[in-house]
Structures are given as structure tokens and as C-alpha cells.
Scaffold this motif. Structure first.
Motif, PDB file in Angstrom:
ATOM      1  N   ASP A 119     -36.380 -22.724 -69.001  1.00 58.75           N
ATOM      2  CA  ASP A 119     -35.907 -23.477 -69.775  1.00 58.75           C
ATOM      3  C   ASP A 119     -35.222 -23.232 -71.322  1.00 58.75           C
ATOM      4  O   ASP A 119     -34.639 -23.687 -71.627  1.00 58.75           O
ATOM      5  N   SER A 120     -36.172 -22.817 -71.795  1.00 57.91           N
ATOM      6  CA  SER A 120     -35.264 -23.045 -73.246  1.00 57.91           C
ATOM      7  C   SER A 120     -34.648 -22.368 -74.185  1.00 57.91           C
ATOM      8  O   SER A 120     -34.767 -20.916 -73.317  1.00 57.91           O
ATOM      9  N   ALA A 121     -32.950 -22.139 -74.549  1.00 56.60           N
ATOM     10  CA  ALA A 121     -32.886 -20.805 -75.494  1.00 56.60           C
ATOM     11  C   ALA A 121     -33.355 -20.077 -76.024  1.00 56.60           C
ATOM     12  O   ALA A 121     -32.909 -18.460 -75.859  1.00 56.60           O
ATOM     13  N   ASP A 122     -34.552 -20.545 -76.548  1.00 55.11           N
ATOM     14  CA  ASP A 122     -35.215 -19.390 -77.326  1.00 55.11           C
ATOM     15  C   ASP A 122     -36.061 -18.359 -76.950  1.00 55.11           C
ATOM     16  O   ASP A 122     -36.850 -17.776 -76.548  1.00 55.11           O
ATOM     17  N   GLY A 123     -36.950 -18.342 -75.373  1.00 58.16           N
ATOM     18  CA  GLY A 123     -37.250 -17.889 -74.563  1.00 58.16           C
ATOM     19  C   GLY A 123     -38.650 -18.302 -74.641  1.00 58.16           C
ATOM     20  O   GLY A 123     -39.762 -17.892 -74.561  1.00 58.16           O
ATOM     21  N   ARG A 124     -38.764 -19.253 -75.491  1.00 54.69           N
ATOM     22  CA  ARG A 124     -40.661 -20.063 -76.275  1.00 54.69           C
ATOM     23  C   ARG A 124     -41.038 -21.332 -75.454  1.00 54.69           C
ATOM     24  O   ARG A 124     -40.427 -22.043 -74.448  1.00 54.69           O
ATOM     25  N   LEU A 125     -42.630 -21.128 -74.946  1.00 50.93           N
ATOM     26  CA  LEU A 125     -42.925 -22.189 -74.051  1.00 50.93           C
ATOM     27  C   LEU A 125     -42.965 -23.928 -75.457  1.00 50.93           C
ATOM     28  O   LEU A 125     -43.426 -23.367 -76.556  1.00 50.93           O
ATOM     29  N   HIS A 126     -42.243 -24.918 -74.789  1.00 52.84           N
ATOM     30  CA  HIS A 126     -42.409 -25.538 -76.712  1.00 52.84           C
ATOM     31  C   HIS A 126     -43.257 -27.003 -75.588  1.00 52.84           C
ATOM     32  O   HIS A 126     -43.004 -27.568 -74.724  1.00 52.84           O
ATOM     33  N   LEU A 225     -32.826 -27.187 -75.348  1.00 54.01           N
ATOM     34  CA  LEU A 225     -32.531 -27.106 -73.089  1.00 54.01           C
ATOM     35  C   LEU A 225     -31.227 -27.395 -72.810  1.00 54.01           C
ATOM     36  O   LEU A 225     -30.114 -27.502 -73.963  1.00 54.01           O
ATOM     37  N   ALA A 226     -30.943 -26.603 -71.758  1.00 55.11           N
ATOM     38  CA  ALA A 226     -29.641 -26.330 -71.958  1.00 55.11           C
ATOM     39  C   ALA A 226     -29.004 -27.981 -71.242  1.00 55.11           C
ATOM     40  O   ALA A 226     -29.690 -29.306 -70.162  1.00 55.11           O
ATOM     41  N   SER A 227     -28.051 -28.860 -71.489  1.00 54.40           N
ATOM     42  CA  SER A 227     -27.364 -29.839 -71.680  1.00 54.40           C
ATOM     43  C   SER A 227     -27.454 -29.923 -69.650  1.00 54.40           C
ATOM     44  O   SER A 227     -27.335 -31.361 -69.473  1.00 54.40           O
ATOM     45  N   ASN A 228     -27.070 -29.092 -69.484  1.00 55.24           N
ATOM     46  CA  ASN A 228     -26.388 -29.670 -67.889  1.00 55.24           C
ATOM     47  C   ASN A 228     -27.820 -29.700 -66.558  1.00 55.24           C
ATOM     48  O   ASN A 228     -27.562 -29.234 -65.451  1.00 55.24           O
ATOM     49  N   ARG A 229     -28.955 -28.916 -67.691  1.00 52.84           N
ATOM     50  CA  ARG A 229     -30.020 -29.016 -66.444  1.00 52.84           C
ATOM     51  C   ARG A 229     -30.587 -29.649 -67.405  1.00 52.84           C
ATOM     52  O   ARG A 229     -31.958 -30.251 -66.396  1.00 52.84           O
ATOM     53  N   SER A 230     -29.923 -30.716 -68.370  1.00 53.70           N
ATOM     54  CA  SER A 230     -30.733 -32.138 -68.357  1.00 53.70           C
ATOM     55  C   SER A 230     -31.009 -33.101 -68.051  1.00 53.70           C
ATOM     56  O   SER A 230     -29.387 -33.551 -67.978  1.00 53.70           O
ATOM     57  N   VAL A 231     -31.208 -33.762 -67.190  1.00 57.13           N
ATOM     58  CA  VAL A 231     -30.950 -35.116 -66.748  1.00 57.13           C
ATOM     59  C   VAL A 231     -31.460 -36.332 -67.408  1.00 57.13           C
ATOM     60  O   VAL A 231     -32.819 -36.698 -67.290  1.00 57.13           O
ATOM     61  N   LEU A 232     -30.975 -36.933 -67.907  1.00 51.88           N
ATOM     62  CA  LEU A 232     -31.230 -38.605 -68.472  1.00 51.88           C
ATOM     63  C   LEU A 232     -30.767 -39.599 -67.156  1.00 51.88           C
ATOM     64  O   LEU A 232     -30.240 -39.882 -66.717  1.00 51.88           O
ATOM     65  N   LEU A 233     -32.520 -40.229 -66.676  1.00 47.44           N
ATOM     66  CA  LEU A 233     -32.562 -41.255 -66.038  1.00 47.44           C
ATOM     67  C   LEU A 233     -33.192 -42.785 -66.552  1.00 47.44           C
ATOM     68  O   LEU A 233     -34.150 -42.689 -67.324  1.00 47.44           O
ATOM     69  N   ARG A 234     -32.519 -43.817 -66.631  1.00 50.56           N
ATOM     70  CA  ARG A 234     -33.616 -45.079 -66.676  1.00 50.56           C
ATOM     71  C   ARG A 234     -34.167 -45.574 -65.598  1.00 50.56           C
ATOM     72  O   ARG A 234     -34.614 -45.434 -64.707  1.00 50.56           O
TER      73      ARG A 234
END
Length: 439
Positions: A119-126, A225-234
């Protein structure tokens, strides 16, 4: 790319007690002041780890943090020898002594938020360590948690371990307990859900909303993380005020399946639409919503139906829900589970486990584990001593049986000798895990 979901369970520490420190956690409040059994608690947790290992999953463990936390007590103005510090704190500020002894790091779902390399742009586990700033007893964990994570994932080619966010209410962060990752398969790119209870600067009535939106946004940025693959929910106010102090009390997800209570989110229809939009081209969402009419939210929270592990077992086409025995004992949740698995939905089996000592303090099977999706190369690059086999579990159980008390009342924390017991027990556990550097 092939990847595996590794569960890193928290090994329950020798100071496990019912201090009643967590506002909004109904189980914690109900059992405040009761006598705990640290030995039984740790053995129950280790047996759950053994069950997962025998199912063919990769199982890891995180050691307990040092307790009591003398740095915290010294910062609160207590001085002298260790014994003098404990005796003074017990006499003057017993609530601070309880905080210093808290074993709440056992709930490693709160240790950090984790984003896999897919999921990460740098290909590392965060990893971002949770600051847990809302509750005093938990806010003291993050320095030692970060040190533990660095020891386990000390390879910058594969891993990025981020320190906790600023210790301010606007950045309140509770870790993976408010985070869900969905995907077609573990090694593929996925969608990450971040559930928050309030905006920065916003005041809420009732029980505290522990996760802020700003904290979730900051983790998304830090993990690249890519913004279009990240979802903020309340999270819904109804859920929080009913005792869902973390989202994982009313929601759990795995692969393409989201299992949640009707009252989990502020706007369920909008939440599902946002997830589907983010998942477009990756997978088709399979939502499993439990209606409040079938399982009232009070039953869901008391039984911890959703604070279960939802896992893909080797050789099984449908997911397995690892639920606490309290879910089986409550009629509404047991009936729902029987109906669910008899259908053709994505969850095909429920396995019940006894983690009653943890449940009495407000933590079910899902609280006890941090999910870390790892490639084979990442598994090989992490500290091997915390990846369990049967022999290691046996050794840890032997240490627990020999060093943990089977009875601990909050008043026992005032005994300076107990601090020595906790230190000795932890040192032996660290030796089994080849982590003596953390002693």
C-alpha cells in the motif's frame, strides 16, 4: 506478490490487574477493584496463540512493557529508591501507581497502526506507534512500544517505524483499533479504513471520542498511502456512548469482507459508498451488517462479538471468526453466529476462545493482536525470536507458571517486592524471545 497476515499478540504481563482506569470501557469499570489472575490471563493468551499457530498461520508475540514505569513516577515528583518511590506513590497518589503498573500494553491492537508494503509509495512496511493520549495509563506506553518495534523491525530496507504523533488532544491516536485494511488478497494493494470519533479541537459529550481525524490523516501521510485508497470514516456517537471506545468493538474486517454493527458508523450508507469507490478496480466489497434489532448494540459490546479476529484459515474458502466465549454465552450473539455460518456468506465458521481475564478488563481476541501483513522477505528480515513455534510457547508458559501470581488485587501494587517480581519475570520472558536488549 505473496504475503501473509502475521498476528503479533501481546503477551500479558505479570501486573495484569483490574484498576478500572479506562473511562468509557464498561468492562473495565464493572470489574474495577476485583482480584485478577495474571498467570491465568497470560496462559489464556498463549493458548490462543497456540491455536492460531496450529491452524497453519504465522504467529508472533510482543513482550510486556517494563512495569512499574518508574520514569513516569519520577516525572510525577516521586524520588528515592525504587521501594521508596512505590511506597510514597501508594500513600499519596495510588491512582498514579495503578497507572504505572498498568498491563494494558497487552492489547497490541493499540500498539500502532500498520500499513503493508503493497500500500505504501516507498514499498516498505510502515508502523506508527499510537500515542494513546486520551488515557493517562496508556499515554505512558509509546516510548517503550516504539523501542520494541524498532528492535523487532530493525531493517530500513524493509521497515519504517514512526514515533508517536504529538501528545496533544488534536492528535489523539489509538492505533490499529480504529483501522481496517481490506483487499482481494494480502499481498495485493488494498484499501485502508481510518475511523475517527471527533475533529481536531472538537468537544464531545458523553464518553471520550479517543481517535481524532487529524491523527488518522497524519498516519496516512506518514505511511505514504494513496489518497484514493484511504477512507476516513466517522464512528457514530451512539456506538461511543454505548461503550465502543474503539471502532474494533463494533467492526472488524479481513480481505474483502467488512463485518460491522448497524450503529458502527455515523453514516453507514455513505461509508459503504466511500469504501466501494476506493476499492474500484481492486475488489468487490462484501459487507456483513448486523442489525440492531437482531443484536442490540449493548449485547454486541458486552459479548465483544466484533472484537473478534476475522482470519483466512489455510484450506478454507470462507473466513473464520475467532470470538470470545462470551459471544457464545449470550443468546442474541450466539443465535446470530449460528444463522450467519449456516448461510452462504463470506464468514463460514466461528471458533470460540477463552480470554476471560482480558475480557474482564475490556479486551477481546482482536484487542490482543496487532495484524501485520508481511511478505516472505519481510518475515525473514524481522527479529526471528518473536515468531513462535510450539517449543517457544511451551517455554513462555513455563516462565509464566513459575513467575506470575495467580492472585493480584490493586492493593498488592503497594508492595515494593512485587516490582522485583515483575522485573524478574519480564527478564526471563525476554530471554526466551532473544530480546535481552530490552531489559
Amino acid at each position: 506478490m505473496t504475503a501473509f497476515e502475521v498476528n503479533f499478540d501481546g503477551l500479558i504481563g505479570p501486573s495484569h490487574n483490574y484498576g478500572g482506569l479506562s473511562d468509557g470501557n464498561l468492562a473495565s469499570a464493572t470489574h474495577a477493584g476485583a482480584v485478577s489472575n495474571p498467570r491465568e490471563a497470560a496462559l489464556q493468551g498463549l493458548e490462543k496463540m497456540r491455536m492460531m499457530l496450529r491452524s497453519g498461520l504465522v504467529q508472533g508475540v510482543l513482550p510486556p512493557l517494563p512495569r512499574p514505569n518508574f520514569d513516569f513516577l519520577v516525572s510525577a515528583g516521586f524520588g528515592g529508591t525504587d521501594a521508596q518511590i512505590i511506597e510514597s506513590a501508594a500513600r499519596v497518589a495510588p491512582h498514579l501507581l495503578k497507572a504505572a503498573y498498568s498491563a494494558s500494553s497487552m492489547w497490541t491492537a493499540n500498539a500502532a497502526t500498520v500499513s503493508p508494503s503493497a500500500d505504501s509509495a516507498d514499498g516498505r512496511l510502515h508502523f506508527t506507534t499510537a500515542n494513546l493520549s486520551t488515557m493517562l495509563h496508556r499515554s505512558i506506553e509509546h516510548p517503550d512500544t516504539t523501542a520494541t518495534l524498532i528492535s523487532l523491525f530493525d531493517n530500513e530496507d524493509h521497515f519504517a517505524v514512526h514515533s508517536a504523533l504529538p501528545m496533544h488532544p488534536d492528535f489523539a491516536d489509538e492505533g490499529a483499533a480504529n483501522h481496517v485494511r481490506l483487499c482481494a488478497e494480502h499481498g495485493a494493494a488494498g484499501v485502508e479504513l481510518f475511523v475517527f470519533g471527533r475533529l481536531a479541537g472538537e468537544s464531545t459529550l458523553g464518553f471520550p471520542a479517543r481517535q481524532s481525524r487529524l491523527a488518522s490523516e497524519s498516519v496516512i501521510r506518514g505511511h505514504a498511502l494513496a489518497s484514493n485508497r484511504s477512507v476516513l470514516l466517522r464512528q457514530s456517537v451512539d456506538a461511543i456512548d454505548s461503550g465502543a471506545f474503539h471502532n474494533d468493538v463494533v467492526c472488524v474486517g479481513a480481505l474483502d469482507t467488512l463485518f460491522f454493527h448497524e450503529l458502527a458508523f455515523d453514516d453507514t450508507k455513505a461509508a459503504l459508498a466511500a469504501i466501494r469507490q476506493a476499492a474500484d478496480g481492486l475488489f468487490e466489497l462484501k459487507p456483513v451488517m448486523v442489525a440492531d434489532a437482531e443484536v442490540p448494540i449493548s449485547d454486541a459490546i458486552r459479548s465483544y462479538l466484533f472484537n473478534s479476529q476475522l482470519v483466512q484459515m489455510p484450506g478454507e474458502d470462507r473466513l473464520v471468526l475467532i470470538a470470545p466465549t462470551e459471544t457464545q454465552e449470550m443468546e442474541s450473539t450466539r443465535v446470530f453466529c449460528e444463522k450467519m455460518v449456516s448461510g452462504n456468506g463470506p464468514i463460514g465458521r466461528v471458533e470460540y476462545v477463552d480470554v476471560r481475564q482480558s475480557m474482564h478488563n475490556g479486551g477481546g481476541p482482536a484487542c490482543l493482536r496487532l495484524r501485520v501483513v508481511m511478505t516472505e522477505a519481510e518475515i525473514n528480515a524481522c527479529h526471528q525470536g518473536v515468531l513462535l513455534d510450539e517449543e517457544a510457547i511451551d517455554e513462555l508458559q513455563d516462565v509464566v507458571t513459575a513467575t506470575y501470581r495467580d492472585r493480584l488485587a490493586p492493593s498488592d501494587l503497594a508492595d515494593p517486592k512485587f516490582a522485583d517480581e515483575c522485573r524478574a519475570a519480564r527478564e526471563q520472558l525476554l530471554a526466551v524471545l532473544d530480546l535481552e536488549s530490552l531489559a
